[in-house]
Design a protein around this motif. Structure first.
Motif, PDB file in Angstrom:
ATOM      1  N   LEU A  44       0.810  -1.226   0.000  1.00  0.00           N
ATOM      2  CA  LEU A  44       0.000   0.000   0.000  1.00  0.00           C
ATOM      3  C   LEU A  44       0.840   1.272   0.000  1.00  0.00           C
ATOM      4  CD1 LEU A  44      -2.861  -0.935   2.526  1.00  0.00           C
ATOM      5  CD2 LEU A  44      -2.712  -1.406   0.064  1.00  0.00           C
ATOM      6  N   GLY A  45       2.161   1.124  -0.134  1.00  0.00           N
ATOM      7  CA  GLY A  45       3.036   2.291  -0.170  1.00  0.00           C
ATOM      8  C   GLY A  45       3.215   2.794  -1.588  1.00  0.00           C
ATOM      9  N   ASN A  46       4.243   3.633  -1.771  1.00  0.00           N
ATOM     10  CA  ASN A  46       4.592   4.122  -3.102  1.00  0.00           C
ATOM     11  C   ASN A  46       6.077   4.420  -3.151  1.00  0.00           C
ATOM     12  OD1 ASN A  46       5.062   7.138  -2.582  1.00  0.00           O
ATOM     13  ND2 ASN A  46       3.007   6.872  -1.751  1.00  0.00           N
ATOM     14  N   ALA A  47       6.564   4.623  -4.358  1.00  0.00           N
ATOM     15  CA  ALA A  47       7.996   4.730  -4.596  1.00  0.00           C
ATOM     16  C   ALA A  47       8.663   5.811  -3.746  1.00  0.00           C
ATOM     17  CB  ALA A  47       8.242   5.001  -6.079  1.00  0.00           C
ATOM     18  N   LYS A  48       8.087   6.995  -3.736  1.00  0.00           N
ATOM     19  CA  LYS A  48       8.793   8.117  -3.117  1.00  0.00           C
ATOM     20  C   LYS A  48       8.859   8.017  -1.596  1.00  0.00           C
ATOM     21  CE  LYS A  48       8.518  11.491  -6.820  1.00  0.00           C
ATOM     22  NZ  LYS A  48       8.153  12.872  -7.231  1.00  0.00           N
ATOM     23  N   GLN A  49       8.046   7.143  -1.001  1.00  0.00           N
ATOM     24  CA  GLN A  49       8.180   6.907   0.441  1.00  0.00           C
ATOM     25  C   GLN A  49       9.536   6.311   0.782  1.00  0.00           C
ATOM     26  OE1 GLN A  49       4.794   4.446   1.317  1.00  0.00           O
ATOM     27  NE2 GLN A  49       3.388   6.177   1.502  1.00  0.00           N
ATOM     28  N   MET A  50      10.165   5.656  -0.193  1.00  0.00           N
ATOM     29  CA  MET A  50      11.485   5.082   0.048  1.00  0.00           C
ATOM     30  C   MET A  50      12.579   6.135   0.046  1.00  0.00           C
ATOM     31  SD  MET A  50      10.980   1.996   0.813  1.00  0.00           S
ATOM     32  CE  MET A  50      12.605   1.260   0.746  1.00  0.00           C
ATOM     33  N   GLY A  51      12.191   7.389  -0.153  1.00  0.00           N
ATOM     34  CA  GLY A  51      13.133   8.489   0.048  1.00  0.00           C
ATOM     35  C   GLY A  51      13.643   8.542   1.471  1.00  0.00           C
ATOM     36  N   LEU A  52      12.901   7.948   2.393  1.00  0.00           N
ATOM     37  CA  LEU A  52      13.361   7.823   3.774  1.00  0.00           C
ATOM     38  C   LEU A  52      14.731   7.158   3.823  1.00  0.00           C
ATOM     39  CD1 LEU A  52      12.931   7.739   6.896  1.00  0.00           C
ATOM     40  CD2 LEU A  52      11.645   5.620   6.538  1.00  0.00           C
ATOM     41  N   PHE A  53      14.952   6.191   2.950  1.00  0.00           N
ATOM     42  CA  PHE A  53      16.235   5.504   2.863  1.00  0.00           C
ATOM     43  C   PHE A  53      17.102   6.107   1.751  1.00  0.00           C
ATOM     44  CE2 PHE A  53      12.902   2.661   4.275  1.00  0.00           C
ATOM     45  CZ  PHE A  53      13.431   2.095   5.418  1.00  0.00           C
ATOM     46  N   GLY A  54      16.457   6.561   0.691  1.00  0.00           N
ATOM     47  CA  GLY A  54      17.176   7.091  -0.453  1.00  0.00           C
ATOM     48  C   GLY A  54      18.015   8.305  -0.129  1.00  0.00           C
ATOM     49  N   GLN A  55      17.551   9.110   0.790  1.00  0.00           N
ATOM     50  CA  GLN A  55      18.308  10.301   1.180  1.00  0.00           C
ATOM     51  C   GLN A  55      19.699   9.917   1.673  1.00  0.00           C
ATOM     52  OE1 GLN A  55      16.930  12.319   4.734  1.00  0.00           O
ATOM     53  NE2 GLN A  55      17.511  14.315   3.922  1.00  0.00           N
ATOM     54  N   HIS A  56      19.803   8.868   2.466  1.00  0.00           N
ATOM     55  CA  HIS A  56      21.094   8.417   2.991  1.00  0.00           C
ATOM     56  C   HIS A  56      21.985   7.904   1.865  1.00  0.00           C
ATOM     57  CE1 HIS A  56      24.101   6.639   5.558  1.00  0.00           C
ATOM     58  NE2 HIS A  56      23.844   5.426   5.084  1.00  0.00           N
ATOM     59  N   TYR A  57      21.419   7.123   0.963  1.00  0.00           N
ATOM     60  CA  TYR A  57      22.207   6.603  -0.154  1.00  0.00           C
ATOM     61  C   TYR A  57      22.720   7.732  -1.040  1.00  0.00           C
ATOM     62  CZ  TYR A  57      21.035   1.660   0.615  1.00  0.00           C
ATOM     63  OH  TYR A  57      20.932   0.390   1.129  1.00  0.00           O
ATOM     64  N   TYR A  58      21.901   8.731  -1.229  1.00  0.00           N
ATOM     65  CA  TYR A  58      22.263   9.822  -2.130  1.00  0.00           C
ATOM     66  C   TYR A  58      23.268  10.782  -1.496  1.00  0.00           C
ATOM     67  CZ  TYR A  58      21.702  13.650  -5.475  1.00  0.00           C
ATOM     68  OH  TYR A  58      21.938  14.630  -6.414  1.00  0.00           O
ATOM     69  N   ILE A  59      22.983  11.211  -0.282  1.00  0.00           N
ATOM     70  CA  ILE A  59      23.815  12.236   0.349  1.00  0.00           C
ATOM     71  C   ILE A  59      25.072  11.654   0.977  1.00  0.00           C
ATOM     72  CG2 ILE A  59      23.891  13.945   2.212  1.00  0.00           C
ATOM     73  CD1 ILE A  59      20.942  14.508   1.700  1.00  0.00           C
ATOM     74  N   ASP A  60      24.928  10.564   1.708  1.00  0.00           N
ATOM     75  CA  ASP A  60      26.053  10.029   2.479  1.00  0.00           C
ATOM     76  C   ASP A  60      26.884   9.007   1.714  1.00  0.00           C
ATOM     77  OD1 ASP A  60      25.199  11.564   4.682  1.00  0.00           O
ATOM     78  OD2 ASP A  60      23.766  10.004   5.262  1.00  0.00           O
ATOM     79  N   LEU A  61      26.257   8.281   0.788  1.00  0.00           N
ATOM     80  CA  LEU A  61      26.959   7.193   0.109  1.00  0.00           C
ATOM     81  C   LEU A  61      27.207   7.466  -1.374  1.00  0.00           C
ATOM     82  CD1 LEU A  61      25.130   4.102   1.690  1.00  0.00           C
ATOM     83  CD2 LEU A  61      27.200   5.280   2.477  1.00  0.00           C
ATOM     84  N   ASP A  62      26.670   8.578  -1.878  1.00  0.00           N
ATOM     85  CA  ASP A  62      26.905   8.976  -3.272  1.00  0.00           C
ATOM     86  C   ASP A  62      26.448   7.933  -4.284  1.00  0.00           C
ATOM     87  OD1 ASP A  62      28.123  11.490  -2.602  1.00  0.00           O
ATOM     88  OD2 ASP A  62      29.939  10.399  -2.048  1.00  0.00           O
ATOM     89  N   TYR A  63      25.264   7.393  -4.076  1.00  0.00           N
ATOM     90  CA  TYR A  63      24.685   6.419  -4.996  1.00  0.00           C
ATOM     91  C   TYR A  63      23.728   7.096  -5.968  1.00  0.00           C
ATOM     92  CZ  TYR A  63      25.965   1.924  -2.750  1.00  0.00           C
ATOM     93  OH  TYR A  63      26.624   0.813  -2.281  1.00  0.00           O
ATOM     94  N   ASN A  64      23.646   6.562  -7.185  1.00  0.00           N
ATOM     95  CA  ASN A  64      22.462   6.796  -7.999  1.00  0.00           C
ATOM     96  C   ASN A  64      21.311   6.063  -7.316  1.00  0.00           C
ATOM     97  OD1 ASN A  64      23.963   7.983 -10.298  1.00  0.00           O
ATOM     98  ND2 ASN A  64      24.738   5.890 -10.607  1.00  0.00           N
ATOM     99  N   ILE A  65      20.122   6.614  -7.352  1.00  0.00           N
ATOM    100  CA  ILE A  65      18.996   5.931  -6.708  1.00  0.00           C
ATOM    101  C   ILE A  65      17.830   5.788  -7.683  1.00  0.00           C
ATOM    102  CG2 ILE A  65      19.672   6.758  -4.410  1.00  0.00           C
ATOM    103  CD1 ILE A  65      17.314   8.640  -4.458  1.00  0.00           C
TER     104      ILE A  65
END
Length: 323
Positions: free
Chosen positions: A108-129
């Motif tokens: 029942l969720g959606n893609a952008k809710q995973m920004g909760l985790f994506g922010q860390h990958y993007y800012i701290d780990l320098d990943y494409n997400i």
């Protein structure tokens, strides 16, 4: 005597008819309740899904929400193998990298809710997400929920699309939550899983759809799984193309070669912690397990954010080259 035997036969026939009618109506009821796309009001008052004030504040008011809103995601589309138009959101890292994380959301969720985790990958780990909407969710088509099984093939297809775009040297991590965690595990043992997938993080997964529903039928409705769940599974196979028993993360991790980090809340009563422990024990690849004290379903990152991120970072560093 003959009249008595005839009466017994009539009673047996009547009983069989009533039983079949109950199974038929029950199957449609539970299919509509859990599998068919649409709002699920019965979950709103489910005490097993209650979370702490700390978790609720993070989910509703965390700075990740503003971060997601500020990003210029590229919307990607993919046609699934059975003809559904699927949607997802891609964000390239701030500097060139071969690292990519695909983040898969829960029921029942959606893609952008995973920004909760994506922010860390993007800012701290320098990943494409990349964050896809599962079939039946968000902007993706589909009139049913796949609970990870048809979604595993969608995930593989998304991965192939992104590797083709980013290059064969791309190093991919999967990070899924709840149904999304089951999805990444269900993909983990597939022969066609791209070799670029180097690591998997599964937060609050279940072993199989049948096992999950059996637990929930007992907990919410005090009903045994057999035979009603089996007849609902038959209906789901007819309408959605998969059965509850075949939709198994357990059978996939028994043959995977991809390292897996399991994360689960110690106090999870919606998807019991024992399920993740059993998955961990039967995983054929390198596997790690993080149990977060006092955490209910999906709130591990909220109750011990530092430990959560540190464990993820250390796990990833062992299997994905830092370039």
């Amino acid at each position: 005597m003959s009249n008595i035997r005839i009466n017994w036969k009539k009673l047996l026939i009547l009983f069989a008819i009533v039983f079949l009618v109950i199974q038929l109506f029950g199957s449609f009821f539970f299919y509509e309740l859990a599998v068919k796309r649409g709002p699920k009001d019965f979950l709103q008052k489910n005490t097993d899904l209650e979370v702490s004030d700390k978790a609720m504040d993070l989910f509703l008011n965390g700075d990740w929400i503003d971060w997601v809103a500020a990003q210029k995601f590229e919307r990607l589309t993919l046609t699934s193998r059975d003809g559904l138009k699927l949607s997802g959101y891609y964000l390239p890292a701030s500097k060139p990298t071969d690292k990519l994380v695909i983040l898969t959301h829960g029921y029942l969720g959606n893609a952008k809710q995973m920004g909760l985790f994506g922010q860390h990958y993007y800012i701290d780990l320098d990943y494409n997400i990349f964050m896809p909407d599962a079939r039946g969710h968000g902007k993706s088509e589909g009139n049913y929920y796949g609970f990870g099984w048809p979604d595993r093939l969608d995930l593989i297809d998304w991965t192939q699309l992104l590797v083709k775009r980013l290059g064969p040297d791309t190093q991919v991590a999967y990070h899924g939550l709840s149904m999304g965690a089951a999805t990444v595990l269900m993909a983990s043992g597939e022969e066609e899983l791209p070799g670029q997938v180097k690591a998997i993080i599964a937060d609050s997964p279940y072993e199989s759809v049948y096992q999950l529903f059996a637990y929930q039928m007992n907990r919410m409705f005090h009903l045994p799984a057999f035979p009603l769940l089996d007849s609902t599974s038959v209906l789901t196979k007819m309408r959605a193309g998969y059965s509850f028993r075949e939709a198994s993360a357990l059978k996939e991790v028994k043959k995977t070669t991809v390292p897996i980090l399991y994360i689960h809340g110690e106090s999870d009563t919606f998807v019991p912690t024992e399920l993740t422990k059993n998955l961990y024990q039967h995983t054929s690849s390198d596997a790690e397990l993080l149990i977060v004290p006092n955490a209910n379903h999906g709130e591990s990152i909220a109750l011990d954010e530092d430990k959560y991120k540190m464990t993820v970072d250390q796990f990833l560093s062992r299997y994905i080259d830092l370039k």
